[in-house]
Design a protein around this motif. Structure first.
Motif, PDB file in Angstrom:
ATOM      1  N   TYR A  52       0.819  -1.212   0.000  1.00  0.00           N
ATOM      2  CA  TYR A  52       0.000   0.000   0.000  1.00  0.00           C
ATOM      3  C   TYR A  52       0.852   1.263   0.000  1.00  0.00           C
ATOM      4  O   TYR A  52       0.497   2.255  -0.611  1.00  0.00           O
ATOM      5  N   PRO A  72      -0.600  -4.054  -4.195  1.00  0.00           N
ATOM      6  CA  PRO A  72      -1.212  -5.054  -3.307  1.00  0.00           C
ATOM      7  C   PRO A  72      -1.774  -6.276  -4.038  1.00  0.00           C
ATOM      8  O   PRO A  72      -1.690  -7.391  -3.518  1.00  0.00           O
ATOM      9  N   ASP A  73      -2.349  -6.075  -5.236  1.00  0.00           N
ATOM     10  CA  ASP A  73      -2.928  -7.232  -5.930  1.00  0.00           C
ATOM     11  C   ASP A  73      -1.844  -8.234  -6.340  1.00  0.00           C
ATOM     12  O   ASP A  73      -2.046  -9.441  -6.258  1.00  0.00           O
ATOM     13  N   CYS A  76      -0.723 -10.094  -3.254  1.00  0.00           N
ATOM     14  CA  CYS A  76      -1.705 -11.133  -2.920  1.00  0.00           C
ATOM     15  C   CYS A  76      -1.516 -12.350  -3.812  1.00  0.00           C
ATOM     16  O   CYS A  76      -1.527 -13.482  -3.347  1.00  0.00           O
ATOM     17  N   TRP A  84      -7.719  -6.106   7.683  1.00  0.00           N
ATOM     18  CA  TRP A  84      -7.725  -4.693   8.054  1.00  0.00           C
ATOM     19  C   TRP A  84      -8.147  -4.514   9.496  1.00  0.00           C
ATOM     20  O   TRP A  84      -9.078  -5.152   9.973  1.00  0.00           O
ATOM     21  N   ARG A  88     -13.287  -4.366   6.539  1.00  0.00           N
ATOM     22  CA  ARG A  88     -13.795  -3.836   5.285  1.00  0.00           C
ATOM     23  C   ARG A  88     -14.657  -4.877   4.573  1.00  0.00           C
ATOM     24  O   ARG A  88     -14.260  -5.436   3.552  1.00  0.00           O
ATOM     25  N   LEU A  90     -17.507  -6.284   2.101  1.00  0.00           N
ATOM     26  CA  LEU A  90     -18.177  -5.775   0.897  1.00  0.00           C
ATOM     27  C   LEU A  90     -19.664  -5.828   1.245  1.00  0.00           C
ATOM     28  O   LEU A  90     -20.338  -6.833   1.045  1.00  0.00           O
ATOM     29  N   CYS A 105      -9.163 -15.018  -6.878  1.00  0.00           N
ATOM     30  CA  CYS A 105      -7.760 -14.690  -7.077  1.00  0.00           C
ATOM     31  C   CYS A 105      -6.999 -15.877  -7.682  1.00  0.00           C
ATOM     32  O   CYS A 105      -6.007 -15.708  -8.363  1.00  0.00           O
ATOM     33  N   THR A 153      -7.858 -16.750  -0.578  1.00  0.00           N
ATOM     34  CA  THR A 153      -6.855 -16.409  -1.596  1.00  0.00           C
ATOM     35  C   THR A 153      -5.677 -17.375  -1.550  1.00  0.00           C
ATOM     36  O   THR A 153      -4.700 -17.185  -2.259  1.00  0.00           O
TER      37      THR A 153
ATOM     38  N   TYR B 200     -15.714  -8.949  -9.359  1.00  0.00           N
ATOM     39  CA  TYR B 200     -14.617  -7.992  -9.190  1.00  0.00           C
ATOM     40  C   TYR B 200     -15.141  -6.553  -9.275  1.00  0.00           C
ATOM     41  O   TYR B 200     -14.733  -5.691  -8.517  1.00  0.00           O
ATOM     42  N   ALA B 203     -16.853  -5.773  -6.040  1.00  0.00           N
ATOM     43  CA  ALA B 203     -15.877  -5.650  -4.950  1.00  0.00           C
ATOM     44  C   ALA B 203     -15.235  -4.263  -5.001  1.00  0.00           C
ATOM     45  O   ALA B 203     -15.060  -3.608  -3.972  1.00  0.00           O
ATOM     46  N   ASP B 207     -15.601  -1.644  -1.794  1.00  0.00           N
ATOM     47  CA  ASP B 207     -14.426  -1.181  -1.066  1.00  0.00           C
ATOM     48  C   ASP B 207     -13.173  -1.399  -1.910  1.00  0.00           C
ATOM     49  O   ASP B 207     -12.658  -2.507  -2.008  1.00  0.00           O
ATOM     50  N   ASP B 209     -10.023  -0.502  -1.548  1.00  0.00           N
ATOM     51  CA  ASP B 209      -8.788  -0.955  -0.897  1.00  0.00           C
ATOM     52  C   ASP B 209      -8.847  -2.435  -0.546  1.00  0.00           C
ATOM     53  O   ASP B 209      -7.874  -3.166  -0.729  1.00  0.00           O
ATOM     54  N   ALA B 210     -10.017  -2.866  -0.038  1.00  0.00           N
ATOM     55  CA  ALA B 210     -10.169  -4.284   0.280  1.00  0.00           C
ATOM     56  C   ALA B 210     -10.023  -5.108  -0.998  1.00  0.00           C
ATOM     57  O   ALA B 210      -9.328  -6.123  -1.025  1.00  0.00           O
ATOM     58  N   HIS B 212      -8.393  -4.378  -3.655  1.00  0.00           N
ATOM     59  CA  HIS B 212      -6.989  -4.354  -4.070  1.00  0.00           C
ATOM     60  C   HIS B 212      -6.194  -5.415  -3.301  1.00  0.00           C
ATOM     61  O   HIS B 212      -5.384  -6.134  -3.877  1.00  0.00           O
ATOM     62  N   SER B 213      -6.461  -5.521  -1.989  1.00  0.00           N
ATOM     63  CA  SER B 213      -5.688  -6.460  -1.171  1.00  0.00           C
ATOM     64  C   SER B 213      -6.047  -7.908  -1.481  1.00  0.00           C
ATOM     65  O   SER B 213      -5.300  -8.812  -1.157  1.00  0.00           O
ATOM     66  N   LEU B 214      -7.215  -8.127  -2.106  1.00  0.00           N
ATOM     67  CA  LEU B 214      -7.629  -9.499  -2.421  1.00  0.00           C
ATOM     68  C   LEU B 214      -7.201  -9.922  -3.826  1.00  0.00           C
ATOM     69  O   LEU B 214      -7.729 -10.874  -4.380  1.00  0.00           O
ATOM     70  N   GLY B 215      -6.262  -9.184  -4.392  1.00  0.00           N
ATOM     71  CA  GLY B 215      -5.687  -9.610  -5.664  1.00  0.00           C
ATOM     72  C   GLY B 215      -6.366  -9.035  -6.892  1.00  0.00           C
ATOM     73  O   GLY B 215      -6.175  -9.535  -7.998  1.00  0.00           O
ATOM     74  N   ILE B 216      -7.160  -7.985  -6.710  1.00  0.00           N
ATOM     75  CA  ILE B 216      -7.832  -7.393  -7.876  1.00  0.00           C
ATOM     76  C   ILE B 216      -7.012  -6.221  -8.400  1.00  0.00           C
ATOM     77  O   ILE B 216      -6.716  -5.273  -7.657  1.00  0.00           O
ATOM     78  N   ASN B 217      -6.627  -6.308  -9.660  1.00  0.00           N
ATOM     79  CA  ASN B 217      -5.878  -5.233 -10.309  1.00  0.00           C
ATOM     80  C   ASN B 217      -6.865  -4.095 -10.612  1.00  0.00           C
ATOM     81  O   ASN B 217      -7.608  -4.145 -11.590  1.00  0.00           O
TER      82      ASN B 217
END
Lengths: 239, 358
Positions: A52, A72-73, A76, A84, A88, A90, A105, A153, B200, B203, B207, B209-210, B212-217
């Motif tokens: 980040y 970050p992607d 991962c 977090w 967070r 969804l 992923c 993941t 995707y 998602a 959120d 940022d969430a 992004h952290s789960l592997g989504i470009n």
């Protein structure tokens, strides 16, 4: 084998050093506790490790690969994922859909993703809430959802940022069991937690941060008896 | 969403499929029985609104990127098709591909710049880009004929082999094109929702940022969303241009149009497959009724208001001019009292009725 090496990592925000010259190595399969008073730079370090923030100085090596500057992607996809501190979810997606986002992923098939998701939901004990909207869950279950989502993941290293924050003792105990269960599956974990008793119980090794610097590092035993740690937490007058 | 995939062959799904097929079949049969050009015109406008709404929905409703500059894609699609037809004698069914290509280039440029921004900043940037396109089309008058616009006088006859398919002189061919395009956009939306893309996109909406952290470009998937959305909007623009036969910057590139596209979704139900359809069904007849003064006429005919009275004269003279005002008030009411749009409201109502019966 070292899964993660942090070497001389610093992060500056303007003139403020949130992390300065932090170095440590983490062995695969262990639970590493990351502790320190408020503002010690624990979450900033998580942000640097998971992409980040780019670290201002120093290197982050994961499985022998330099991670600096990776988004970050990508981090991962390489097998390192974080939760977090402020959860967070969804919110408008169901629990299973949330976890499926994590599972996607590693696969393009919704069917496979759903199977992985249901499995992880069972691991964290949310099977009775599969079709609930994530936004409708109470905080304890949101934290579990967060863990299920990152587990989906298929990580090798999990970074848990205060997954027990705001939970009652019974809920915390469930999370402790979950963390030990994840360890038994061979996933390495770095855990930020404020509750000392808990962190001493689950960690194989602990790194203590204070004002952005590494204060000390060692086994839980060594850390609780370290004078510098006691000073940092209780103030020097107690020494 | 997910539960629908597991019970794909359940009875209710089969019933839905049957109802859908009957509806579509009925819609294809309409021009055989309806000869009124005005009725067909209204239907074509509903199709057009549906296409625009569904297109925007993919980026705005699913991916959560509230573009208020979709007129840029609509206008570029419309202009490219008409200009190629008028100045280069390229038939529209070929020109539309050029329109899509042009729009994709524009979308890529807009996406790479604007997607660095989030929330309200993205909204403002999207408005700015559409305004740049409008001003460019107005001022590059050697190229686009400027504010004067371009009148399409050369729509060619569509011939396959020896057979004349249509000469585009009645509304019927446009009815079929509009209906097909509307079904296409609905199908695309359905496919998106039932794929990795849909997960995707949502998602990212929920959120970033969430996600992004789960592997989504993030930039990649936002741009995919924009590309799909812009392509379909370009189709709508090309279709509009050929149907109306005229393009000018103040209609096909206007901020009004951008807002209109968003409203179809917000009124109907954002981020749902059928929301834009409901929105189009509600908004098009409403705006037509207001514009043509049908409401005043109705009041007179039903005897509620005497046309000769002072109130009657006032309504006769002013109601048609006030259509934008009334339209605006209705939109505010829907947003206030039906935050999930008409579709969400109808679903809730249905659920409550079912509960009451049980």
């Amino acid at each position: 084998m070292a899964i993660l090496e942090i070497s001389h990592v610093s992060k500056f925000f303007g003139g403020l050093a949130a992390n300065s010259d932090v170095s440590f190595t983490m062995e695969a399969g262990m639970i590493m506790g990351l502790i320190g008073p408020n503002g010690a730079g624990k979450t900033t370090l998580f942000n640097c490790i998971t992409g980040y923030y780019p670290p201002s100085k120093g290197e982050i090596i994961f499985k022998g690969r330099r991670m600096n500057g990776l988004q970050p992607d990508k981090v991962c996809k390489l097998g390192m994922v974080r939760t977090w501190q402020k959860v967070r979810p969804l919110a408008k997606l169901s629990v299973v859909d949330n976890v499926m986002v994590g599972a996607l992923c590693r696969t393009n098939s919704l069917k496979v993703a759903r199977a992985i998701a249901l499995e992880q939901i069972e691991v964290v004990g949310l099977s009775h809430k599969t079709d609930f909207l994530a936004g409708s869950l109470p905080i304890g279950e949101r934290k579990k959802l967060e863990v299920a989502r990152v587990l989906a993941t298929k990580p090798e290293l999990l970074l848990l940022d205060e997954v027990m924050g705001g939970l009652n003792p019974a809920e915390s105990e469930e999370i402790v069991r979950l963390i030990l269960d994840i360890k038994a599956r061979g996933v390495s974990q770095m855990v930020i937690e404020h509750d000392m008793k808990t962190i001493m119980r689950i960690s194989d090794r602990i790194v203590v941060l204070n004002s952005g610097e590494k204060l000390t590092e060692g086994s839980p035993e060594e850390v609780v008896h370290n004078q510098a740690v006691i000073d940092a937490y209780l103030g020097e007058s107690h020494a | 969403m997910a539960s629908a995939t597991t019970s794909r062959f359940s009875r209710s799904a089969l019933i839905k499929l049957a109802v859908g097929l009957v509806l579509v079949g009925g819609l294809f049969a309409v021009p055989r029985y309806v000869s009124s050009p005005y009725a067909l015109h209204i239907m074509i406008l509903i199709f057009l609104s549906t296409i625009m709404g569904e297109s925007w929905n993919i980026l705005g409703g699913y991916t959560g990127q509230y573009s208020v500059g979709h007129a840029a894609y609509f206008g570029v699609g419309a202009y490219t098709t008409v200009m190629l037809m008028q100045f280069r004698q390229v038939p529209p069914w070929i020109g539309v591909w050029a329109g899509i290509a042009a729009v994709l280039v524009v979308a890529l440029i807009i996406g790479s710049i604007c997607f660095r921004l989030r929330g309200p900043y993205f909204v403002l940037a999207s408005i700015a880009v559409a305004e740049i396109m409008r001003l460019s089309a107005t001022n590059l008058d050697k190229f686009t004929k400027g504010a004067e616009g371009i009148l399409a006088t050369e729509i060619p006859v569509f011939i396959i082999g020896e057979h004349v398919v249509t000469d585009f002189l009645t509304k019927v061919p446009f009815y079929y094109i509009g209906l097909s395009l509307a079904l296409l956009t609905i199908a695309v939306t359905w496919a998106v929702q039932h794929s990795k893309l849909g997960y995707y996109f949502q998602a990212i909406r929920e959120d970033q940022d969430a996600a992004h952290s789960l592997g989504i470009n993030i930039p990649l998937y936002k741009n995919i969303g924009l590309a799909i959305s812009a392509t379909l909007t370009a189709l709508a623009g090309s279709f509009y241009a050929i149907y109306v036969g005229f393009v000018d910057p103040s209609t096909v590139l206007s901020l009004d149009l951008s807002v209109q596209i968003v409203l179809v979704c917000i009124i109907g139900g954002i981020g749902t497959i059928y929301g834009p359809v409901v929105g189009a069904l509600a908004l098009v007849p409403l705006s037509e009724a207001l514009r043509s003064n049908a409401i005043a006429e109705g009041l007179f005919k039903s005897g509620i208001v005497d046309p000769a009275s002072a109130t009657g004269t006032f309504l006769k003279e002013n109601l048609a001019h006030a259509h934008v005002l009334i339209y605006g008030i209705l939109v505010v009411l829907v947003i206030l009292f039906m935050p999930e749009g008409l579709l969400g409201f109808l679903r809730k109502l249905g659920a409550r009725l079912k509960q009451g019966r049980a």
